[in-house]
Design an enzyme around this catalytic site. Structure first.
Site, mmCIF file in Angstrom:
data_model
loop_
_atom_site.group_PDB
_atom_site.id
_atom_site.type_symbol
_atom_site.label_atom_id
_atom_site.label_comp_id
_atom_site.label_asym_id
_atom_site.label_seq_id
_atom_site.Cartn_x
_atom_site.Cartn_y
_atom_site.Cartn_z
ATOM 1 N N TYR A 59 0.773 -1.338 -0.185
ATOM 2 C CA TYR A 59 -0.111 0.027 0.042
ATOM 3 C C TYR A 59 0.876 1.266 -0.104
ATOM 4 O O TYR A 59 1.886 1.341 0.764
ATOM 5 C CB TYR A 59 -0.859 0.036 1.271
ATOM 6 C CG TYR A 59 -1.739 1.395 1.267
ATOM 7 C CD1 TYR A 59 -2.890 1.412 0.722
ATOM 8 C CD2 TYR A 59 -1.350 2.329 2.321
ATOM 9 C CE1 TYR A 59 -3.501 2.539 0.724
ATOM 10 C CE2 TYR A 59 -2.281 3.278 2.464
ATOM 11 C CZ TYR A 59 -3.351 3.516 1.570
ATOM 12 O OH TYR A 59 -3.959 4.709 1.959
ATOM 13 N N HIS A 89 -1.789 16.251 -1.667
ATOM 14 C CA HIS A 89 -2.172 16.393 -0.404
ATOM 15 C C HIS A 89 -2.122 17.774 0.101
ATOM 16 O O HIS A 89 -2.688 18.097 1.270
ATOM 17 C CB HIS A 89 -1.773 15.326 0.313
ATOM 18 C CG HIS A 89 -2.142 13.934 0.063
ATOM 19 N ND1 HIS A 89 -2.256 13.342 -0.931
ATOM 20 C CD2 HIS A 89 -3.020 12.960 0.913
ATOM 21 C CE1 HIS A 89 -2.754 12.064 -0.879
ATOM 22 N NE2 HIS A 89 -3.177 11.857 0.393
ATOM 23 N N ARG A 284 -14.177 27.457 47.652
ATOM 24 C CA ARG A 284 -14.069 26.429 48.422
ATOM 25 C C ARG A 284 -13.763 25.234 47.594
ATOM 26 O O ARG A 284 -12.960 24.251 47.919
ATOM 27 C CB ARG A 284 -15.275 26.292 49.304
ATOM 28 C CG ARG A 284 -15.519 25.114 50.042
ATOM 29 C CD ARG A 284 -16.806 25.134 50.904
ATOM 30 N NE ARG A 284 -17.910 25.735 50.522
ATOM 31 C CZ ARG A 284 -19.171 25.219 50.159
ATOM 32 N NH1 ARG A 284 -19.136 23.712 50.168
ATOM 33 N NH2 ARG A 284 -20.172 25.749 49.661
#
Length: 513
Positions: A59, A89, A284
């Site tokens: 791949y 890309h 608190r």
């Protein structure tokens, strides 16, 4: 790290988040160990030797990518296909990534490739290291990624003499930036373009910087809470160790310990110990809320550190005996880091929310027992009225940013990538939430310092006194209305650059982050 310029070695020693920040922000040099170089060279030789036109497809090497995984690439086109992947890309949009994010990306790519599982050549790894060391920082748009691919593609273009990059403060064509830095451009070979874009480096770079900044925020939030408690005549009974032992969350105990150290020796607290039986929750419950943030950041930091030292490439190569195996897998999915970033955004939004509540109480004369809006008497001055508006606005925006991005999966690549991480959107949200929290805490610290002006000669605690002095070194007390945007900017910087925490730690010692 003790010195932000101390060299960062890339080899068997894991990268820490501090290492990433040191290189990305402070320009620390990067050294590739001989061990790493041998691992890269060895796998490259094995991978090239294993390429066989009649062998099983690999791949991204002998096939296309995404939904083109079943389209073969002719042997003579294997190298040219790598550059085409980078060009295709490199299609981000919008505002560019900050240079620090791009530098962190490069470092993370180097760390992954140096483990010898990607099959790239040593020349590519050494070029990336040289770009870091000589100050060549690729430019990339920052929007449009669903988890990875875009920023790293722009990095790859610069190695090949394309794209754009910063060098010595100037944005240049990639080839010119490399030339001025004395670096040759590369002709990318098999696997090298794809290896640059197939990992989670983009989202992990954003996450590492965000985790670092959020850690610093927790200490600043404790300082702000302690200053506000003194200004509002609160008491420290809720921070008693016996209270924390009854509910032993680590972050809660660490926060209460910080608050006790900050308030140690406070004549203000001593004088008002019985002023109120019980303080409001924003005072608190600082240990419970700030502590929960610390515990959430522990998870985020652990996740990001693992990811920074992982190999998230696809495929991965391994050798067993004489057999080379290309493993097609899913390590490039950014889900672990994307979820950590969503948690981080939620956590720092809680810090901002509780801080804004304390700021409102400081400025609200119906509750504060201080002058209305901490302004001079007479009614003609608005004092801190509008800074509280600013804090409220930032808190509202942060609450929107705290909506998880990682659950908004939209299929891509013709349904081949049908569940994506949305890690980069999560990164942008976390980064923005951190910036808003820095400013919101800066506003609280300014208001609390102004409140302390009304306690006369009563001495603040050791830590709160140091914090007060650090504030006054940058911002004068408000005696009458003035333009306040410079004050707010100075207060944010005091929080963001670590100066406030450093000034306090010089007096009380290290605070839990």
């Amino acid at each position: 790290m003790s010195d932000s310029r101390e060299p960062v070695g890339i080899g068997s020693t894991p990268l820490s988040i501090d290492d990433i920040v040191s290189v990305a922000r402070h320009g620390a040099p990067v050294l590739l160990t001989e061990e790493a170089a041998l691992a890269v060279k060895g796998m490259r030789v094995r991978m090239l030797a294993g390429l066989d036109v009649d062998g099983p497809p690999v791949y991204g090497l002998t096939t296309g990518v995404g939904d083109l995984y079943d389209v073969s690439v002719a042997p003579e086109h294997v190298s040219s296909a790598q550059l085409k992947m980078l060009k295709s890309h490199a299609c981000g949009v919008g505002e560019p990534y900050p240079p620090e994010v791009m530098r962190a990306m490069i470092l993370l790519i180097v760390r992954a490739m140096a483990q010898g599982r990607s099959g790239v050549g040593l020349g590519l790894v050494e070029t990336l290291v040289a770009m870091l060391n000589r100050g060549v920082t690729p430019w990339s748009p920052g929007r449009g990624s669903v988890g990875y691919l875009i920023g790293t593609a722009h990095i790859g273009l610069v190695t090949a003499g394309l794209g754009r990059a910063y060098f010595e403060g100037e944005l240049l064509p990639g080839a010119e930036a490399m030339r001025r830095a004395g670096l040759p451009v590369l002709e990318l070979g098999p696997r090298e373009g794809h290896a640059l874009i197939s990992g989670t480096y983009e989202v992990t770079a954003m996450a590492a910087l965000a985790v670092h900044d959020a850690r610093l925020l927790t200490a600043a939030a404790d300082i702000a809470a302690a200053m506000s408690l003194e200004a509002l005549r609160g008491n420290d009974r809720a921070f008693d160790p016996r209270v924390q032992q009854a509910r032993p969350h680590p972050g809660q105990a660490a926060t209460a310990a910080n608050l006790r150290a900050l308030l140690d020796g406070s004549a203000i607290v001593a004088a008002h110990r019985h002023h109120r039986l019980q303080d409001p929750l924003s005072l608190r419950c600082a240990p419970q809320v700030h502590g929960s943030v610390r515990d959430a950041l522990d998870y985020a930091e652990r996740t990001v550190t693992i990811e920074a030292n992982s190999v998230t490439d696809n495929p991965l190569f391994s050798v067993a005996g004489d057999e080379l195996t290309a493993h097609t897998g899913g390590n490039g999915h950014g889900a672990p880091v994307a979820m950590a970033l969503d948690v981080l955004a939620i956590a720092v939004t809680h810090l901002l929310n509780i801080s804004e509540r304390r700021t409102d109480r400081l400025t609200n004369a119906h509750f504060s027992e201080l002058p209305a809006f901490l302004a001079a008497p007479g009614g003609e001055d608005s004092g801190f009225m509008i800074p509280q508006y600013v804090a409220a606005s930032l808190a509202a925006e942060a609450r929107a940013l705290a909506q998880p991005a990682s659950v908004h999966n939209i299929p891509t690549s013709a349904m081949q990538e049908d569940h994506v991480s949305m890690g980069v959107p999560a990164g942008w949200q976390a980064r923005q939430a951190v910036e808003y929290a820095q400013q919101g805490l800066g506003i609280e610290i300014l208001a609390a310092a102004q409140g302390l002006e009304h306690h006369g000669t009563l001495r603040p605690g050791a830590g709160t006194g140091a914090a007060y002095r650090a504030v006054r070194e940058r911002v004068a007390a408000l005696e009458e209305d003035r333009e306040m945007y410079p004050d707010l900017a100075a207060a944010r910087e005091l929080v963001a650059d670590g100066s406030l925490v450093a000034a306090v730690e010089a007096v009380v010692g290290g605070l839990a982050r």
